[in-house]
Design a protein around this motif. Structure first.
Motif, PDB file in Angstrom:
ATOM      1  N   ASN A   1       0.849  -1.179   0.000  1.00 12.37           N
ATOM      2  CA  ASN A   1       0.000   0.000   0.000  1.00 12.37           C
ATOM      3  C   ASN A   1       0.893   1.240   0.000  1.00 12.37           C
ATOM      4  OD1 ASN A   1      -2.347   1.418   0.045  1.00 12.37           O
ATOM      5  ND2 ASN A   1      -2.789   1.081   2.200  1.00 12.37           N
ATOM      6  N   PRO A   2       0.832   2.054  -1.052  1.00 14.72           N
ATOM      7  CA  PRO A   2       1.704   3.229  -1.113  1.00 14.72           C
ATOM      8  C   PRO A   2       1.412   4.225   0.007  1.00 14.72           C
ATOM      9  CG  PRO A   2       0.600   2.863  -3.221  1.00 14.72           C
ATOM     10  CD  PRO A   2       0.015   1.911  -2.242  1.00 14.72           C
ATOM     11  N   GLN A   3       2.461   4.870   0.472  1.00 13.82           N
ATOM     12  CA  GLN A   3       2.315   5.893   1.493  1.00 13.82           C
ATOM     13  C   GLN A   3       2.816   7.213   0.938  1.00 13.82           C
ATOM     14  OE1 GLN A   3       3.993   4.850   5.221  1.00 13.82           O
ATOM     15  NE2 GLN A   3       2.654   3.113   5.510  1.00 13.82           N
ATOM     16  N   ASN A   4       2.404   8.274   1.593  1.00 11.49           N
ATOM     17  CA  ASN A   4       2.850   9.597   1.196  1.00 11.49           C
ATOM     18  C   ASN A   4       3.811  10.152   2.235  1.00 11.49           C
ATOM     19  OD1 ASN A   4       1.081   9.439  -0.929  1.00 11.49           O
ATOM     20  ND2 ASN A   4      -0.435  10.792  -0.035  1.00 11.49           N
ATOM     21  N   TYR A   5       4.747  10.967   1.768  1.00 11.81           N
ATOM     22  CA  TYR A   5       5.553  11.775   2.666  1.00 11.81           C
ATOM     23  C   TYR A   5       4.810  13.080   2.888  1.00 11.81           C
ATOM     24  CZ  TYR A   5       9.575   8.758   1.777  1.00 11.81           C
ATOM     25  OH  TYR A   5      10.441   7.703   1.694  1.00 11.81           O
ATOM     26  N   LYS A   6       4.915  13.619   4.093  1.00 13.39           N
ATOM     27  CA  LYS A   6       4.341  14.923   4.392  1.00 13.39           C
ATOM     28  C   LYS A   6       5.412  15.774   5.030  1.00 13.39           C
ATOM     29  CE  LYS A   6      -0.528  14.162   5.010  1.00 13.39           C
ATOM     30  NZ  LYS A   6      -1.698  14.331   5.827  1.00 13.39           N
ATOM     31  N   ILE A   7       5.553  16.988   4.527  1.00 11.97           N
ATOM     32  CA  ILE A   7       6.450  17.966   5.127  1.00 11.97           C
ATOM     33  C   ILE A   7       5.578  19.114   5.587  1.00 11.97           C
ATOM     34  CG2 ILE A   7       8.362  19.554   4.734  1.00 11.97           C
ATOM     35  CD1 ILE A   7       9.335  17.591   2.562  1.00 11.97           C
ATOM     36  N   LYS A   8       5.718  19.486   6.847  1.00 15.31           N
ATOM     37  CA  LYS A   8       4.924  20.575   7.406  1.00 15.31           C
ATOM     38  C   LYS A   8       5.846  21.743   7.742  1.00 15.31           C
ATOM     39  CE  LYS A   8       1.330  17.614   9.279  1.00 15.31           C
ATOM     40  NZ  LYS A   8       0.527  17.269  10.454  1.00 15.31           N
ATOM     41  N   ILE A   9       5.434  22.930   7.300  1.00 14.23           N
ATOM     42  CA  ILE A   9       6.226  24.139   7.511  1.00 14.23           C
ATOM     43  C   ILE A   9       5.391  25.131   8.297  1.00 14.23           C
ATOM     44  CG2 ILE A   9       7.418  26.045   6.370  1.00 14.23           C
ATOM     45  CD1 ILE A   9       7.706  24.096   3.947  1.00 14.23           C
ATOM     46  N   ASP A  10       5.931  25.587   9.420  1.00 12.06           N
ATOM     47  CA  ASP A  10       5.258  26.598  10.232  1.00 12.06           C
ATOM     48  C   ASP A  10       5.425  27.950   9.548  1.00 12.06           C
ATOM     49  OD1 ASP A  10       4.254  28.310  12.131  1.00 12.06           O
ATOM     50  OD2 ASP A  10       5.434  27.510  13.775  1.00 12.06           O
ATOM     51  N   LEU A  11       4.328  28.532   9.107  1.00  6.91           N
ATOM     52  CA  LEU A  11       4.371  29.783   8.358  1.00  6.91           C
ATOM     53  C   LEU A  11       4.569  31.020   9.237  1.00  6.91           C
ATOM     54  CD1 LEU A  11       1.564  29.089   5.765  1.00  6.91           C
ATOM     55  CD2 LEU A  11       4.025  29.182   5.341  1.00  6.91           C
ATOM     56  N   LYS A  12       4.549  30.860  10.555  1.00 10.04           N
ATOM     57  CA  LYS A  12       4.740  32.019  11.434  1.00 10.04           C
ATOM     58  C   LYS A  12       6.070  32.713  11.162  1.00 10.04           C
ATOM     59  CE  LYS A  12       1.946  30.023  15.086  1.00 10.04           C
ATOM     60  NZ  LYS A  12       1.982  29.332  16.357  1.00 10.04           N
ATOM     61  N   SER A  13       7.078  31.939  10.826  1.00 10.70           N
ATOM     62  CA  SER A  13       8.395  32.507  10.529  1.00 10.70           C
ATOM     63  C   SER A  13       8.426  33.240   9.196  1.00 10.70           C
ATOM     64  CB  SER A  13       9.453  31.407  10.502  1.00 10.70           C
ATOM     65  OG  SER A  13       9.516  30.767  11.745  1.00 10.70           O
ATOM     66  N   PHE A  14       7.396  33.052   8.379  1.00 13.32           N
ATOM     67  CA  PHE A  14       7.349  33.629   7.037  1.00 13.32           C
ATOM     68  C   PHE A  14       6.148  34.557   6.890  1.00 13.32           C
ATOM     69  CE2 PHE A  14       9.306  29.428   6.899  1.00 13.32           C
ATOM     70  CZ  PHE A  14      10.589  29.814   6.579  1.00 13.32           C
ATOM     71  N   ASP A  15       5.890  35.339   7.921  1.00 16.21           N
ATOM     72  CA  ASP A  15       4.811  36.332   7.939  1.00 16.21           C
ATOM     73  C   ASP A  15       3.439  35.698   7.703  1.00 16.21           C
ATOM     74  OD1 ASP A  15       6.878  38.266   8.186  1.00 16.21           O
ATOM     75  OD2 ASP A  15       7.092  38.322   6.014  1.00 16.21           O
ATOM     76  N   ASN A  16       3.279  34.422   8.060  1.00 17.02           N
ATOM     77  CA  ASN A  16       2.024  33.676   7.862  1.00 17.02           C
ATOM     78  C   ASN A  16       1.538  33.735   6.423  1.00 17.02           C
ATOM     79  OD1 ASN A  16       1.613  32.614  10.467  1.00 17.02           O
ATOM     80  ND2 ASN A  16       0.923  34.606  11.174  1.00 17.02           N
ATOM     81  N   ASN A  17       2.474  33.829   5.490  1.00 14.96           N
ATOM     82  CA  ASN A  17       2.117  33.951   4.082  1.00 14.96           C
ATOM     83  C   ASN A  17       2.743  32.802   3.287  1.00 14.96           C
ATOM     84  OD1 ASN A  17       1.717  34.683   1.430  1.00 14.96           O
ATOM     85  ND2 ASN A  17       2.333  36.803   1.701  1.00 14.96           N
ATOM     86  N   PRO A  18       1.923  31.882   2.775  1.00 17.83           N
ATOM     87  CA  PRO A  18       2.485  30.758   2.017  1.00 17.83           C
ATOM     88  C   PRO A  18       3.206  31.208   0.745  1.00 17.83           C
ATOM     89  CG  PRO A  18       0.084  30.739   1.914  1.00 17.83           C
ATOM     90  CD  PRO A  18       0.474  31.803   2.892  1.00 17.83           C
ATOM     91  N   ASN A  19       2.918  32.414   0.252  1.00 22.63           N
ATOM     92  CA  ASN A  19       3.614  32.927  -0.933  1.00 22.63           C
ATOM     93  C   ASN A  19       5.076  33.256  -0.637  1.00 22.63           C
ATOM     94  OD1 ASN A  19       1.311  32.757  -2.568  1.00 22.63           O
ATOM     95  ND2 ASN A  19       0.600  34.735  -1.841  1.00 22.63           N
ATOM     96  N   ASN A  20       5.454  33.315   0.640  1.00 25.23           N
ATOM     97  CA  ASN A  20       6.843  33.565   1.020  1.00 25.23           C
ATOM     98  C   ASN A  20       7.667  32.284   1.046  1.00 25.23           C
ATOM     99  OD1 ASN A  20       6.312  36.276   1.241  1.00 25.23           O
ATOM    100  ND2 ASN A  20       6.110  36.265   3.454  1.00 25.23           N
ATOM    101  N   VAL A  21       7.048  31.162   0.698  1.00 29.43           N
ATOM    102  CA  VAL A  21       7.735  29.864   0.675  1.00 29.43           C
ATOM    103  C   VAL A  21       7.594  29.283  -0.731  1.00 29.43           C
ATOM    104  CG1 VAL A  21       7.830  27.539   1.647  1.00 29.43           C
ATOM    105  CG2 VAL A  21       7.221  29.480   3.116  1.00 29.43           C
TER     106      VAL A  21
END
Length: 85
Positions: A1-21
């Motif tokens: 059964n295939p599994q997925n990798y998940k990477i979680k990034i705390d956006l607080k360090s990047f002005d809470n803006n996903p466009n900064n990542v």
């Protein structure tokens, strides 16, 4: 059964803006770049980070997806199942 990798990034360090990542891939290497600008009356502070992850050949970086949950950017990376030799 295939599994997925998940990477979680705390956006607080990047002005809470996903466009900064930004997330890019090349072969089996995933690279994450983040940028934050903090301005005050007399100064400007710019922070940058870069993190790379090297995966086995069983990942589908072309099919990765990104989503935001609260202050967290989540990168989902599907796999093909078994690791190839």
């Amino acid at each position: 059964n295939p599994q997925n990798y998940k990477i979680k990034i705390d956006l607080k360090s990047f002005d809470n803006n996903p466009n900064n990542v930004t997330v890019t891939s090349n072969d089996n290497v995933l690279t994450i770049n983040g940028r934050s600008v903090k301005k005050s009356k007399n100064s400007e502070q710019i922070s940058r980070i870069q993190q790379s992850y090297v995966f086995e050949k069983n990942v589908n970086l072309d099919k990765m997806s990104k989503s935001v949950s609260g202050n967290t950017l989540i990168i989902n990376i599907p796999t093909n199942g078994d690791i190839e030799d």
